[in-house]
Motif scaffolding. Structure first.
Motif, short mmCIF file in Angstrom:
data_model
loop_
_atom_site.label_atom_id
_atom_site.label_comp_id
_atom_site.label_asym_id
_atom_site.label_seq_id
_atom_site.Cartn_x
_atom_site.Cartn_y
_atom_site.Cartn_z
N GLU A 28 44.52 27.40 40.73
CA GLU A 28 43.69 26.19 40.76
C GLU A 28 44.16 25.16 39.73
N MET A 86 36.59 36.46 37.85
CA MET A 86 35.70 35.82 38.82
C MET A 86 35.34 36.81 39.94
N PRO A 143 38.53 39.37 50.40
CA PRO A 143 37.48 38.63 49.67
C PRO A 143 37.99 38.02 48.37
N ILE A 144 38.93 37.05 48.49
CA ILE A 144 39.47 36.41 47.29
C ILE A 144 38.59 35.20 46.96
N GLU A 145 37.97 35.21 45.81
CA GLU A 145 37.06 34.11 45.49
C GLU A 145 37.73 32.98 44.74
N GLY A 146 38.85 33.26 44.13
CA GLY A 146 39.52 32.21 43.39
C GLY A 146 40.68 32.77 42.61
N ASN A 147 41.42 31.86 41.99
CA ASN A 147 42.56 32.26 41.19
C ASN A 147 42.79 31.12 40.21
N PRO A 186 35.01 40.60 41.60
CA PRO A 186 34.81 41.95 41.07
C PRO A 186 36.08 42.78 41.27
#
Lengths: 573, 312
Positions: B104, B1, B96-100, B3
């Motif tokens: 989740e 998700m 800049p962590i967008e998700g994991n 980069p």
């Protein structure tokens, strides 16, 4: 339409004028204007007026409840006050103000020039003051306003002691039905706009969460409101025409009304809270300087809430003679709602984690709102379980829980949104000091007001009482003091709004360094937003720290937004 | 998700300091949650029926789990507020962590398991309580039918009006306060003559609406002698708040004695606070908004005693 930014004057919002002769000065806010930005501000100003009306009613009630006996107002007057407080706050404050946000935010956020149906949009707004006047008029009809609560259960609501056809209850039903019609008109408009008018490149998973939550909430309106409106009309028939849909003496069933009512009115809470979840999801990334954690899951969770919200209504009726199988079934479905809402809360915490937090007024209102919402979610789980609900249902525990959701979460989110987008839509910066004062008074006042209610409810104090046994006195004194403090808290807020808008510092295009299409517009945005130069979206929202552009030729949009009147014909493409 | 960038590469091996800190926080959270669950029982009235300990058990369990989640979330928020604040004028971005995806999935499954477990536990408690019998709808003008009495005592007819309570015992005695024999399951037939009322005794943790046009079968077992408040819990119009009475729980002997005494008393209008309030309003010139006049006070052998204090 050709670009008209050459004549753009940043001091006023210039609206397109499909209605001939519509004014373009302050009078536009009092006209049948079809510009979504004007309509948005009309909605918000109208709702804030009714927030004050509802707040005054609440303070009279808390004045009555500061001592155990019924001594300030007559018990029947008290019943009218609490009924009107609930109705005004829901139908004239929260629903309209969130529609105001939809109007202001959806078109610029998705790069649309306006709503899909501008005239329908204006018509939906003008129904609000219309039914506001109808509802307020009920204070002056013989017998006073409706007095059986905002849920207006028959047969109590069908008792008409004045005998006139025009009475508080019939006006109440008329106002609620008109509110439903206005909301359906809005819902058609918002969902169409979001589905059909997004900028090139903006797929669903590049859409800001606010638009996701608005679409999810408006879908509930489309499915649920017809049930409430139908139920209200049947109630009006029973009241005025002698039918017996809900009258037991004619073979009707009062519990049937409860099914009609709660089929919409429980999901209605999600209609209000979903856009606020959207506001939280927009604001946390800005002031934590981080992407929204788990964006796709948060987006999908909004529609999971929509789906589940339609199968929970019977939890309001656990003690209405509802058989055990139905209680158990709806206990499970109600409990499931905790999962998508939990996903959202955890995603916000994930967004805060390792961020670079700036504690501005909107950020504090969001943090306070989430803090209160976690508490409200936990008491909500208690209310969903049948044995506990049977004890605390219809007590002050529910009043406390409900106000933690409606005020301490939703209204906090509304305030956060007002402070956050104020510079964008007025072109002026709000005063931070007054904002912080407003936050702290509101946070302390709401906690003092609504937390002790849980205790009174656990002890067994029923809701809606004008007098109570002395053992509940202490909790009620605290709650009343909290309510008066909330009244005080509106003073810095109103002062801030009026003085910032009239003489605040001029706002730059992007004062909070936020990412989003609306921040690529000048403050305030020109008529038709991006006009014909609609940007092409090339990435998802919330790219904080990722160094990726949101749209093609982003620099040219930023430059144009910074100097709105400088280069009217420059084409970024 | 997200980069791939060097700063996001996973650290080699677990961070022992972080694991220790999280374990310590979880331990403190657990202790506080257990304490909160214990203390929560003090917020409730005495447990005066067989239902009360079960209801309180569900409540305490929910307080414990809720407290654990609340403190956990607030600790995470407080940690961010304390240690992840930006300096003034610092406009740099955070991590800049967008998700994991794994995280989740975990925080979707854990709440799901918790709420389903609580619901299943409550389901079992509902079965044990078994307070609600059938609801029989009446045709217009039809007299209330007999419902099968499941209890050892009863059926006691509970009749709610605007705004008074009337109780009719199997031997024909009528009262405006409810007397119940200790440790016996009493069976009720709940009826309302006008609007919806709520039969709510906080000390018993029980509540049931009385829906006009229906007879609802209900039963409960009181377990502690005393005087408890019965409150109308479903809004019923003008003098709703005054629609309260007492529930007297006494030994079988005392109960039988009271029944026999009452049977010898003539029927007379009961004490009725709603009627008193209405008379007061009429004397003042009726300046409130319109209200339905109260039903005449019920004729009873034994009236409630407003001077008697109640236990809960």
């Amino acid at each position: 339409m050709t670009s008209s930014t050459a004549s753009f004057d940043p001091r006023v919002l210039k609206a397109p004028h499909p209605v001939p002769g519509a004014p373009d000065n302050w009078k536009r806010f009092f006209s049948f204007n079809t510009d979504a930005k004007v309509i948005g501000i009309q909605y918000i100003a109208t709702s804030l007026f009714f927030l004050l009306v509802g707040g005054v009613l609440a303070m009279i009630m808390r004045g009555e409840l500061i001592t155990p006996p019924s001594d300030l107002v007559d018990p029947t007057v008290y019943n009218g006050l609490y009924t009107m407080h609930g109705t005004v706050m829901l139908f004239l404050f929260l629903f309209p103000i969130l529609n105001g946000f939809n109007n202001l935010l959806i078109p610029p956020m998705i790069g649309a020039p306006d709503m899909a149906f501008p005239r329908l949009n204006a018509a939906a707004f003008w129904l609000v003051p219309l039914f506001g006047v109808i509802l307020m008029a009920s204070f002056f009809v013989p017998g006073g306003p409706a007095s059986t609560g905002w849920w207006s259960y028959p047969p109590a609501s069908l008792q008409n002691p004045v005998g006139h056809l025009i009475n508080g209850e019939s006006l109440w039903i008329l106002a609620v039905a008109l509110s439903g019609i206005s909301s359906i008109m809005g819902a058609v408009n918002f969902t169409t706009t979001i589905l059909r008018m997004r900028a090139p490149g903006m797929g669903f998973f590049r859409m800001p969460i606010f638009c996701w939550t608005a679409a999810a909430a408006q879908t509930i309106q489309l499915v649920g409101l017809p049930a409430l409106t139908g139920g209200a009309i049947m109630l009006l028939f029973d009241l005025c025409l002698g039918t017996t849909f809900f009258r037991p003496e004619g073979g009707g069933d009062p519990v049937l009304y409860q099914h009609f009512f709660w089929f919409y009115s429980h999901p209605a809470v999600y209609v209000m809270v979903l856009p606020v979840f959207g506001i939280f999801s927009e604001i946390f990334p800005v002031y934590a300087r981080k992407p929204l954690f788990g964006y796709p899951v948060v987006a999908i969770a909004s529609f999971a809430i929509t789906g589940l919200s339609l199968i929970v209504w019977v939890h309001h009726m656990f003690y209405s003679g509802t058989p055990m199988w139905m209680r158990n079934l709806f206990m499970y479905t109600t409990m499931l709602i905790a999962v998508p809402t939990g996903i959202k809360v955890f995603a916000w915490l994930g967004t805060l984690w390792r961020g670079r937090l700036r504690l501005t007024t909107p950020m504090l209102f969001c943090l306070g709102g989430v803090f209160n919402f976690i508490f409200a979610g936990i008491t909500g789980i208690m209310l969903a379980t049948v044995p506990v609900d049977i004890h605390v249902g219809n007590t002050y525990f529910v009043v406390g829980h409900f106000h933690y959701v409606i005020f301490s979460t939703i209204t906090f989110g509304v305030f956060a949104g007002i402070y956050h987008w104020f510079p964008k839509f007025t072109g002026r910066m709000p005063y931070e000091g007054l904002g912080l004062l407003h936050f702290w008074l509101t946070f302390i006042g709401s906690t003092l007001n609504f937390l002790p209610m849980h205790w009174a409810g656990l002890m067994g104090m029923p809701r809606r009482v004008a007098s109570y046994d002395p053992e509940f006195a202490f909790a009620n004194v605290l709650a009343s003091l909290g309510a008066f403090l909330l009244g005080v808290a509106t003073i810095p807020f109103l002062l801030n709004m009026v003085s910032s808008w009239s003489r605040g510092r001029r706002a730059p295009a992007n004062p909070w360094q936020a990412i989003g299409l609306e921040w690529l517009l000048p403050s305030p945005p020109p008529a038709e937003n991006f006009e014909e130069n609609v940007p092409t979206v090339i990435s998802g929202p919330y790219g904080y720290g990722l160094g990726r552009p949101l749209v093609e030729h982003e620099e040219s949009f930023i430059a144009r937004a910074a100097q709105p009147a400088a280069s009217p014909t420059s084409d970024p493409a | 998700m997200s980069p791939s960038s060097p700063s996001l590469a996973p650290r080699p091996g677990p961070d022992l300091k972080a694991v220790g800190l999280v374990s310590l926080a979880a331990g403190i959270d657990t202790i506080l949650s257990v304490k909160a669950a214990e203390l929560s029982l003090k917020l409730l009235p005495p447990q005066a029926s067989t239902a009360a300990p079960y209801v309180d058990g569900v409540f305490a369990l929910e307080v414990g789990i809720g407290c654990f989640i609340f403190l956990g979330c607030c600790t995470a928020m407080a940690w961010s507020l304390l240690f992840h604040r930006a300096d003034k004028y610092d406009m740099d971005d955070g991590a800049p962590i967008e998700g994991n995806l794994r995280l989740e999935i975990i925080w979707t499954v854990i709440p799901l398991v918790i709420v389903m477990a609580i619901a299943t536990y409550s389901f079992r408690v509902n079965d044990i309580l078994a307070t609600l019998g059938p609801k029989v709808k009446l045709m217009p003008g039809e007299a209330p039918q007999l419902l099968t009495a499941e209890g050892e005592y009863g059926p006691v007819d509970v009749i709610a009006r605007q705004w008074s309570w009337e109780f009719i015992y199997p031997n024909g005695v009528r009262s405006s306060e409810l007397h119940l024999p200790l440790d016996e399951r009493t069976h009720f037939r709940l009826q309302s003559e006008d609007v919806i009322h709520g039969f709510f005794i906080p000390a018993f943790r029980l509540k049931q609406d009385l829906v006009p046009g229906s007879v609802i079968s209900y039963s409960l077992t009181p377990t502690i002698e005393g005087v408890y408040r019965l409150r109308d819990s479903q809004f019923s119009g003008g003098y709703f708040a005054a629609n309260q009475t007492d529930v007297v729980v006494e030994s079988r002997e005392a109960f039988d004695g009271w029944l026999a005494d009452s049977a010898r008393q003539p029927l007379r209008p009961s004490y009725n606070p709603a009627d008193e309030l209405h008379q007061l309003r009429l004397r003042k010139g009726d300046r409130g908004w319109a209200t339905v006049p109260p039903a005449p006070p019920p004729l009873v052998n034994a009236s409630q005693d407003p001077s008697r204090p109640h236990d809960a």
